[in-house]
Design a protein around this motif. Structure first.
Motif, PDB file in Angstrom:
ATOM      1  N   UNK A  25      49.332  46.276  30.218  1.00 49.04           N
ATOM      2  CA  UNK A  25      50.185  45.662  28.811  1.00 49.04           C
ATOM      3  C   UNK A  25      50.053  43.667  28.793  1.00 49.04           C
ATOM      4  N   UNK A  26      49.057  43.598  29.854  1.00 49.62           N
ATOM      5  CA  UNK A  26      48.426  41.711  29.109  1.00 49.62           C
ATOM      6  C   UNK A  26      47.935  42.165  28.220  1.00 49.62           C
ATOM      7  N   UNK A  27      48.242  40.755  27.180  1.00 51.81           N
ATOM      8  CA  UNK A  27      47.311  40.950  26.172  1.00 51.81           C
ATOM      9  C   UNK A  27      46.741  39.430  26.180  1.00 51.81           C
ATOM     10  N   UNK A  28      47.052  38.418  27.023  1.00 50.61           N
ATOM     11  CA  UNK A  28      47.171  36.668  27.398  1.00 50.61           C
ATOM     12  C   UNK A  28      47.332  36.842  28.582  1.00 50.61           C
ATOM     13  N   UNK A  29      45.941  35.523  29.831  1.00 52.25           N
ATOM     14  CA  UNK A  29      46.076  35.644  30.765  1.00 52.25           C
ATOM     15  C   UNK A  29      46.241  34.105  31.251  1.00 52.25           C
ATOM     16  N   UNK A  30      46.425  32.998  32.264  1.00 52.87           N
ATOM     17  CA  UNK A  30      46.417  32.348  32.422  1.00 52.87           C
ATOM     18  C   UNK A  30      45.554  32.336  33.844  1.00 52.87           C
ATOM     19  N   UNK A  31      44.283  31.759  34.144  1.00 50.14           N
ATOM     20  CA  UNK A  31      44.251  31.507  35.795  1.00 50.14           C
ATOM     21  C   UNK A  31      43.990  30.293  35.646  1.00 50.14           C
ATOM     22  N   UNK A  32      44.858  29.365  36.959  1.00 50.81           N
ATOM     23  CA  UNK A  32      44.620  28.614  37.033  1.00 50.81           C
ATOM     24  C   UNK A  32      44.729  27.426  35.454  1.00 50.81           C
ATOM     25  N   UNK A  33      43.844  26.532  35.327  1.00 50.76           N
ATOM     26  CA  UNK A  33      43.808  25.870  33.776  1.00 50.76           C
ATOM     27  C   UNK A  33      42.553  26.901  32.743  1.00 50.76           C
ATOM     28  N   UNK A  34      42.695  28.220  33.370  1.00 50.93           N
ATOM     29  CA  UNK A  34      41.527  28.618  32.055  1.00 50.93           C
ATOM     30  C   UNK A  34      42.305  29.329  32.074  1.00 50.93           C
ATOM     31  N   UNK A  35      42.708  30.349  29.586  1.00 55.33           N
ATOM     32  CA  UNK A  35      43.566  31.070  29.335  1.00 55.33           C
ATOM     33  C   UNK A  35      41.743  32.330  29.153  1.00 55.33           C
ATOM     34  N   UNK A  36      42.467  33.427  28.663  1.00 53.63           N
ATOM     35  CA  UNK A  36      42.012  34.714  28.957  1.00 53.63           C
ATOM     36  C   UNK A  36      42.191  35.437  28.623  1.00 53.63           C
ATOM     37  N   UNK A  37      41.710  36.747  27.327  1.00 58.33           N
ATOM     38  CA  UNK A  37      42.184  37.526  26.754  1.00 58.33           C
ATOM     39  C   UNK A  37      41.557  39.196  27.415  1.00 58.33           C
ATOM     40  N   UNK A  38      42.531  39.469  27.780  1.00 54.06           N
ATOM     41  CA  UNK A  38      43.559  41.025  28.010  1.00 54.06           C
ATOM     42  C   UNK A  38      42.586  41.855  27.062  1.00 54.06           C
ATOM     43  N   UNK A  39      41.660  42.229  26.826  1.00 52.54           N
ATOM     44  CA  UNK A  39      41.383  43.322  25.539  1.00 52.54           C
ATOM     45  C   UNK A  39      42.096  44.240  25.549  1.00 52.54           C
ATOM     46  N   UNK A  40      41.197  45.458  27.256  1.00 51.62           N
ATOM     47  CA  UNK A  40      41.352  46.577  26.485  1.00 51.62           C
ATOM     48  C   UNK A  40      40.698  47.590  27.956  1.00 51.62           C
ATOM     49  N   UNK A  41      41.279  48.668  27.701  1.00 49.25           N
ATOM     50  CA  UNK A  41      40.794  49.472  29.118  1.00 49.25           C
ATOM     51  C   UNK A  41      39.937  49.181  29.829  1.00 49.25           C
ATOM     52  N   UNK A  42      40.208  49.617  30.573  1.00 52.17           N
ATOM     53  CA  UNK A  42      38.255  49.573  31.140  1.00 52.17           C
ATOM     54  C   UNK A  42      38.452  51.492  31.139  1.00 52.17           C
ATOM     55  N   UNK A  43      37.235  52.149  30.644  1.00 51.50           N
ATOM     56  CA  UNK A  43      37.697  53.410  31.350  1.00 51.50           C
ATOM     57  C   UNK A  43      36.076  53.927  32.113  1.00 51.50           C
ATOM     58  N   UNK A  44      37.010  54.499  33.183  1.00 52.52           N
ATOM     59  CA  UNK A  44      35.927  54.747  34.074  1.00 52.52           C
ATOM     60  C   UNK A  44      34.587  55.951  34.168  1.00 52.52           C
ATOM     61  N   UNK A  45      34.053  55.953  34.758  1.00 54.39           N
ATOM     62  CA  UNK A  45      32.446  56.959  34.713  1.00 54.39           C
ATOM     63  C   UNK A  45      32.750  57.162  36.039  1.00 54.39           C
ATOM     64  N   UNK A  46      31.558  57.945  36.365  1.00 52.67           N
ATOM     65  CA  UNK A  46      31.621  58.411  37.760  1.00 52.67           C
ATOM     66  C   UNK A  46      31.511  57.221  39.288  1.00 52.67           C
TER      67      UNK A  46
END
Length: 266
Positions: A192-213
Motif C-alpha cells: 500500500x505504500x506510494x511514497x516513503x522517506x528513508x533517512x532524509x531521502x524520498x522515494x516513490x513506490x511505483x508498482x509490484x514486483x512480478x516474480x519470475x523463476x
C-alpha cells in the motif's frame, strides 16, 4: 512498530551474486554500481540465472583495481573499471543499450564457467537508459542500469516471514534480490505504500514486483526447484503473475544506511 532499513544489497553484475554494504550511495540509476555490468551472449542479448542458475555462485567485488569476479573454485578475474570507449549494442528485454566490452579475460572465464560463449559488458557512461512509461515522471532525472525495469526493489522482512511460515523449508531473502530490506511492521505492508522517506531521502513506490523463476534458485548452491513460487502463486497471484516486493524510484541523490528510519508518507 518503527520501520528501519535492515539490509542493503548491491548487485554489480546482473544475475550474479550480491554485496551487502552498511551504506550505499544513490546515483541517477540507483545504488552506485548496481547492475552496471551484464553478461551477454554473442548476439549481445542479456544472460541471466533464468537460463544459467549457476550464475548465482559467482561473487563480485568492486575495488580500485576493478571489478573482481570470484568463481566457486576460488579462481578470480579482474575487469578494469572502464565504461567509456567504443560502444557495443546490447539488449536487455526490449531496450537496446550502449555498453563497453570488458575484455577477453572476463569473456573467457565466464564462457568456461557457463560452458556457453558470452561476454561481460559495462553500461557506457555516456548512455542513459530511461525509465519506462509506467514509472511516470520521466523528467525526474532518474534512469536505470541493467536492472529489469526499476532503479531499486524493496521487500520487508515481515513479508518473507509470512511466506516462510507457509513453506516446508524456509527460503532466504537473497532468493528475491531486493536492494532495500525493511524491518518492522506487518506482512505486505509495502503493497500500500506510494511514497516513503528513508533517512532524509524520498522515494516513490511505483508498482509490484512480478516474480519470475529466479526465486526458485538457491543462491548458495545454484540448484533450482519449484518453491517458493508454487506457494506464492497460491495466495499472491495477480494478472501478470505472483507479486512479492515493490519497485521503487528515488527522488534525490544521497546515501542510504543500514539502520535508517523508514517513514511512510503516502
Amino acid at each position: 512498530m518503527e520501520l528501519r532499513i535492515s539490509q542493503i544489497a548491491v548487485y554489480p553484475v546482473k544475475s550474479l551474486g550480491a554485496i551487502y554494504p552498511d551504506q550505499a550511495e544513490l546515483v541517477t540509476t540507483g545504488f552506485r554500481y548496481d547492475r552496471e555490468w551484464m553478461v551477454v551472449d554473442e548476439d549481445g542479448i542479456f544472460v541471466t540465472q533464468r537460463r544459467f542458475p549457476q550464475m548465482a555462485l559467482i561473487s563480485p567485488e568492486v575495488t580500485e583495481a576493478g571489478l573482481r569476479l570470484t568463481f566457486p573454485d576460488d579462481s578470480t578475474i579482474v575487469a578494469p573499471l572502464v565504461n567509456e570507449g567504443s560502444p557495443v549494442s546490447v539488449q536487455v528485454w526490449q531496450n537496446s543499450c550502449e555498453a563497453v566490452d570488458q575484455g577477453r579475460a572476463a569473456a573467457d572465464a565466464l564462457s568456461r564457467f557457463l560452458a556457453y560463449p558470452c561476454r561481460l559488458v559495462r553500461m557506457r557512461a555516456s548512455f542513459t537508459r530511461k525509465l519506462g512509461a509506467s514509472y511516470g515522471e520521466r523528467d525526474s532525472g532518474m534512469s536505470v542500469g541493467f536492472a529489469d525495469s526499476s532503479p531499486l526493489m524493496l521487500l520487508s522482512e515481515a513479508s518473507l516471514e509470512d511466506l516462510n511460515a507457509r513453506l516446508d523449508t524456509p527460503v532466504g531473502m537473497d532468493r528475491f534480490r531486493p536492494n532495500l530490506v525493511v524491518a518492522g511492521g506487518s506482512a505486505y505492508q509495502e503493497d500500500g505504500w506510494k511514497r516513503i522517506e528513508i533517512g532524509e531521502l524520498r522515494f516513490r513506490v511505483v508498482k509490484d514486483c512480478i516474480r519470475c523463476e529466479i526465486p526458485t534458485i538457491d543462491q548458495e548452491t545454484g540448484e533450482k526447484g519449484v518453491e517458493p513460487m508454487e506457494t506464492l502463486e497460491s495466495y499472491r497471484a495477480g494478472p501478470l503473475g505472483a507479486r512479492f516486493g515493490r519497485k521503487v524510484v528515488h527522488e534525490a541523490l544521497g546515501s542510504v544506511r543500514v539502520g535508517d528510519a523508514v517513514t511512510v508518507l503516502a
